[in-house]
Design a protein around this motif. Structure first.
Motif, PDB file in Angstrom:
ATOM      1  N   SER A  85       0.825  -1.199   0.000  1.00  0.00           N
ATOM      2  CA  SER A  85       0.000   0.000   0.000  1.00  0.00           C
ATOM      3  C   SER A  85       0.867   1.260   0.000  1.00  0.00           C
ATOM      4  O   SER A  85       1.993   1.251   0.500  1.00  0.00           O
ATOM      5  CB  SER A  85      -0.902   0.029   1.241  1.00  0.00           C
ATOM      6  OG  SER A  85      -1.773  -1.083   1.269  1.00  0.00           O
ATOM      7  N   LEU A  86       0.310   2.294  -0.566  1.00  0.00           N
ATOM      8  CA  LEU A  86       0.906   3.626  -0.520  1.00  0.00           C
ATOM      9  C   LEU A  86      -0.208   4.642  -0.405  1.00  0.00           C
ATOM     10  O   LEU A  86      -1.322   4.402  -0.902  1.00  0.00           O
ATOM     11  CB  LEU A  86       1.714   3.931  -1.783  1.00  0.00           C
ATOM     12  CG  LEU A  86       3.098   3.319  -1.951  1.00  0.00           C
ATOM     13  CD1 LEU A  86       3.644   3.660  -3.328  1.00  0.00           C
ATOM     14  CD2 LEU A  86       4.056   3.788  -0.874  1.00  0.00           C
ATOM     15  N   THR A  87       0.095   5.760   0.212  1.00  0.00           N
ATOM     16  CA  THR A  87      -0.847   6.872   0.242  1.00  0.00           C
ATOM     17  C   THR A  87      -0.174   8.096  -0.349  1.00  0.00           C
ATOM     18  O   THR A  87       0.867   8.544   0.142  1.00  0.00           O
ATOM     19  CB  THR A  87      -1.317   7.178   1.668  1.00  0.00           C
ATOM     20  OG1 THR A  87      -1.996   6.041   2.197  1.00  0.00           O
ATOM     21  CG2 THR A  87      -2.279   8.359   1.665  1.00  0.00           C
ATOM     22  N   LEU A  88      -0.756   8.600  -1.418  1.00  0.00           N
ATOM     23  CA  LEU A  88      -0.260   9.802  -2.062  1.00  0.00           C
ATOM     24  C   LEU A  88      -0.966  11.021  -1.480  1.00  0.00           C
ATOM     25  O   LEU A  88      -2.146  10.970  -1.142  1.00  0.00           O
ATOM     26  CB  LEU A  88      -0.498   9.752  -3.565  1.00  0.00           C
ATOM     27  CG  LEU A  88       0.052   8.524  -4.295  1.00  0.00           C
ATOM     28  CD1 LEU A  88      -0.218   8.651  -5.792  1.00  0.00           C
ATOM     29  CD2 LEU A  88       1.516   8.328  -4.027  1.00  0.00           C
ATOM     30  N   SER A  89      -0.226  12.109  -1.402  1.00  0.00           N
ATOM     31  CA  SER A  89      -0.780  13.368  -0.926  1.00  0.00           C
ATOM     32  C   SER A  89      -0.575  14.434  -1.986  1.00  0.00           C
ATOM     33  O   SER A  89       0.379  14.394  -2.752  1.00  0.00           O
ATOM     34  CB  SER A  89      -0.093  13.811   0.366  1.00  0.00           C
ATOM     35  OG  SER A  89      -0.245  12.856   1.384  1.00  0.00           O
ATOM     36  N   CYS A  90      -1.469  15.391  -2.006  1.00  0.00           N
ATOM     37  CA  CYS A  90      -1.358  16.530  -2.913  1.00  0.00           C
ATOM     38  C   CYS A  90      -1.802  17.762  -2.145  1.00  0.00           C
ATOM     39  O   CYS A  90      -2.938  17.819  -1.669  1.00  0.00           O
ATOM     40  CB  CYS A  90      -2.221  16.327  -4.145  1.00  0.00           C
ATOM     41  SG  CYS A  90      -2.313  17.772  -5.228  1.00  0.00           S
ATOM     42  N   GLU A  91      -0.895  18.707  -2.032  1.00  0.00           N
ATOM     43  CA  GLU A  91      -1.218  19.931  -1.317  1.00  0.00           C
ATOM     44  C   GLU A  91      -1.217  21.112  -2.278  1.00  0.00           C
ATOM     45  O   GLU A  91      -0.314  21.248  -3.100  1.00  0.00           O
ATOM     46  CB  GLU A  91      -0.217  20.166  -0.189  1.00  0.00           C
ATOM     47  CG  GLU A  91      -0.301  19.109   0.889  1.00  0.00           C
ATOM     48  CD  GLU A  91       0.493  19.465   2.128  1.00  0.00           C
ATOM     49  OE1 GLU A  91       0.610  18.597   3.013  1.00  0.00           O
ATOM     50  OE2 GLU A  91       0.993  20.592   2.207  1.00  0.00           O
ATOM     51  N   GLY A  92      -2.228  21.938  -2.144  1.00  0.00           N
ATOM     52  CA  GLY A  92      -2.351  23.103  -3.002  1.00  0.00           C
ATOM     53  C   GLY A  92      -1.965  24.377  -2.273  1.00  0.00           C
ATOM     54  O   GLY A  92      -2.136  24.502  -1.069  1.00  0.00           O
ATOM     55  N   SER A  93      -1.439  25.311  -3.037  1.00  0.00           N
ATOM     56  CA  SER A  93      -1.121  26.632  -2.504  1.00  0.00           C
ATOM     57  C   SER A  93      -1.468  27.672  -3.555  1.00  0.00           C
ATOM     58  O   SER A  93      -1.708  27.351  -4.716  1.00  0.00           O
ATOM     59  CB  SER A  93       0.363  26.722  -2.135  1.00  0.00           C
ATOM     60  OG  SER A  93       1.180  26.513  -3.274  1.00  0.00           O
ATOM     61  N   GLY A  94      -1.535  28.907  -3.134  1.00  0.00           N
ATOM     62  CA  GLY A  94      -1.930  29.964  -4.057  1.00  0.00           C
ATOM     63  C   GLY A  94      -3.385  30.314  -3.828  1.00  0.00           C
ATOM     64  O   GLY A  94      -3.843  30.433  -2.698  1.00  0.00           O
ATOM     65  N   ARG A  95      -4.145  30.429  -4.899  1.00  0.00           N
ATOM     66  CA  ARG A  95      -5.542  30.838  -4.812  1.00  0.00           C
ATOM     67  C   ARG A  95      -6.422  29.644  -4.440  1.00  0.00           C
ATOM     68  O   ARG A  95      -7.229  29.163  -5.231  1.00  0.00           O
ATOM     69  CB  ARG A  95      -6.004  31.455  -6.115  1.00  0.00           C
ATOM     70  CG  ARG A  95      -5.281  32.743  -6.462  1.00  0.00           C
ATOM     71  CD  ARG A  95      -5.829  33.362  -7.718  1.00  0.00           C
ATOM     72  NE  ARG A  95      -7.240  33.701  -7.570  1.00  0.00           N
ATOM     73  CZ  ARG A  95      -7.974  34.197  -8.543  1.00  0.00           C
ATOM     74  NH1 ARG A  95      -7.452  34.374  -9.742  1.00  0.00           N
ATOM     75  NH2 ARG A  95      -9.242  34.499  -8.349  1.00  0.00           N
ATOM     76  N   THR A  96      -6.259  29.164  -3.243  1.00  0.00           N
ATOM     77  CA  THR A  96      -6.980  27.969  -2.825  1.00  0.00           C
ATOM     78  C   THR A  96      -8.240  28.276  -2.049  1.00  0.00           C
ATOM     79  O   THR A  96      -8.881  27.370  -1.526  1.00  0.00           O
ATOM     80  CB  THR A  96      -6.056  27.077  -1.981  1.00  0.00           C
ATOM     81  OG1 THR A  96      -5.568  27.846  -0.888  1.00  0.00           O
ATOM     82  CG2 THR A  96      -4.902  26.555  -2.802  1.00  0.00           C
ATOM     83  N   SER A  97      -8.606  29.540  -1.955  1.00  0.00           N
ATOM     84  CA  SER A  97      -9.813  29.860  -1.207  1.00  0.00           C
ATOM     85  C   SER A  97     -11.063  29.566  -2.013  1.00  0.00           C
ATOM     86  O   SER A  97     -12.159  29.546  -1.469  1.00  0.00           O
ATOM     87  CB  SER A  97      -9.795  31.336  -0.802  1.00  0.00           C
ATOM     88  OG  SER A  97      -9.749  32.150  -1.963  1.00  0.00           O
ATOM     89  N   ASN A  98     -10.903  29.320  -3.301  1.00  0.00           N
ATOM     90  CA  ASN A  98     -12.048  28.997  -4.138  1.00  0.00           C
ATOM     91  C   ASN A  98     -12.355  27.519  -4.076  1.00  0.00           C
ATOM     92  O   ASN A  98     -11.615  26.732  -3.506  1.00  0.00           O
ATOM     93  CB  ASN A  98     -11.761  29.421  -5.581  1.00  0.00           C
ATOM     94  CG  ASN A  98     -11.590  30.920  -5.697  1.00  0.00           C
ATOM     95  OD1 ASN A  98     -12.345  31.686  -5.122  1.00  0.00           O
ATOM     96  ND2 ASN A  98     -10.586  31.338  -6.440  1.00  0.00           N
ATOM     97  N   ASN A  99     -13.451  27.147  -4.719  1.00  0.00           N
ATOM     98  CA  ASN A  99     -13.855  25.753  -4.736  1.00  0.00           C
ATOM     99  C   ASN A  99     -13.187  25.020  -5.900  1.00  0.00           C
ATOM    100  O   ASN A  99     -13.276  25.471  -7.038  1.00  0.00           O
ATOM    101  CB  ASN A  99     -15.371  25.646  -4.874  1.00  0.00           C
ATOM    102  CG  ASN A  99     -16.079  26.288  -3.705  1.00  0.00           C
ATOM    103  OD1 ASN A  99     -15.482  26.602  -2.689  1.00  0.00           O
ATOM    104  ND2 ASN A  99     -17.366  26.472  -3.860  1.00  0.00           N
TER     105      ASN A  99
END
Length: 125
Positions: free
Chosen positions: A17-31
């Protein structure tokens, strides 16, 4: 602009098993709807899973049951838990995002505006 950074890839034996992560930055206040795609060596990039802003996951038929997508909006993060991995899961996995509303999600590359650089997953037999 939104920047996406994937992590969590690596080498694992078949069945692992593996768990991938993705983190956003910048204009992330939108949907944003977010998705995972993968590109095996020498092949085209294909859809793996998507998750709507409301947190509803959707999966490619080949992966449903083994993969679980989730998100934490407060952290601007999405995750892909992958179980019972197979050698054919070997690929570069990409996170993608697009501005949207509600329960929308997409399964096509062109539907996503922002992409991460990818993280390599290698599954050995």
């Amino acid at each position: 602009q939104v920047q996406l950074v994937e992590s969590g890839g690596g080498w694992v034996q078949a069945g692992g098993s593996l768990t991938l992560s993705c983190e956003g930055s910048g204009r992330t206040s939108n949907n944003y709807a977010m998705a995972w795609f993968r590109q095996p060596p020498g092949k085209e990039r294909t859809f793996v899973a998507a998750i709507s802003w409301l947190g509803e996951p959707h999966y490619a038929d080949s992966d449903e049951g083994r993969f679980t997508a989730s998100r934490v909006n407060a952290k601007n993060a999405v995750y892909l838990q992958m179980n019972n991995l197979k050698p054919e899961d070997t690929a570069v996995y990409y996170c993608a995002a697009t501005l949207t509303r509600g329960s929308w999600y997409g399964t096509k590359e062109y539907e996503y505006e922002y992409w991460g650089q990818g993280t390599q997953v290698t599954v050995s037999s």
